[in-house]
Design a protein around this motif. Structure first.
Motif, mmCIF file in Angstrom:
data_model
loop_
_atom_site.group_PDB
_atom_site.id
_atom_site.type_symbol
_atom_site.label_atom_id
_atom_site.label_comp_id
_atom_site.label_asym_id
_atom_site.label_seq_id
_atom_site.Cartn_x
_atom_site.Cartn_y
_atom_site.Cartn_z
ATOM 1 N N GLU A 269 1.362 4.573 10.407
ATOM 2 C CA GLU A 269 0.984 3.839 9.133
ATOM 3 C C GLU A 269 2.167 4.254 8.143
ATOM 4 O O GLU A 269 2.695 5.268 8.266
ATOM 5 N N ASP B 69 3.228 3.291 3.757
ATOM 6 C CA ASP B 69 3.112 2.691 2.604
ATOM 7 C C ASP B 69 4.263 2.450 1.830
ATOM 8 O O ASP B 69 4.978 3.499 1.976
ATOM 9 N N VAL C 225 5.995 2.384 -1.779
ATOM 10 C CA VAL C 225 5.478 2.965 -3.113
ATOM 11 C C VAL C 225 6.453 2.990 -3.983
ATOM 12 O O VAL C 225 7.657 2.768 -3.816
#
Length: 146
Positions: A91, A93, A95
């Motif tokens: 995974e 992200d 940011v």
């Protein structure tokens, strides 16, 4: 979302394979009534899908690393593409802040970690932490405000 919808979500979070009949019994509705509510939750985007929870260690990945990634100037899209193509990145992200990405890597060894990071080292700076444990497993946000 009413209390019954919340109950349905909590039950499905624990066991997404529960039968409609059993789910209906637990929330006090008929099976068609529960099926309709689940369908509406899907249509509204509350339920995005039904999935399984696989233990990475059982698949031969005893280590996990959290990697903060800061692409070099002009390399953001290249780094993002590389991360998406490396299957060991479980995974990621995008940011705000100094780093552009925070990712989770599933790895078999420290040597493997080096090899994976070598694929992006000329395009980004990385900062890596090895995961020791998960005191809080992934969970959904609270269903109602506090």
């Amino acid at each position: 979302m009413d209390e019954i919808d919340q109950k349905i979500l909590k039950i499905l979070m624990r066991d997404a394979r529960i039968s409609q009949k059993e789910l209906a019994a637990k929330v006090g509705l008929s099976a068609p009534g529960v099926a309709e509510r689940v369908r509406r939750l899907e249509e509204r985007g509350v339920i995005r899908g039904f999935t399984i929870d696989v233990d990475p260690e059982a698949l031969g990945y005893p280590l996990q690393a959290i990697v903060r990634i800061r692409p070099l100037p002009g390399k953001l899209h290249i780094v993002q593409q590389l991360i998406s193509e490396i299957p060991e990145f479980g995974e990621c992200d995008k940011v705000t802040g100094d780093d552009c990405f925070v990712a989770r890597l599933y790895i078999r060894s420290m040597k493997e970690l080096d090899g994976l990071l070598d694929q992006i080292v000329d395009k980004a700076e990385t900062n890596t932490a090895i995961v020791k444990s998960k005191p809080v497993e992934r969970r959904m946000p609270p269903l109602s405000p506090r």
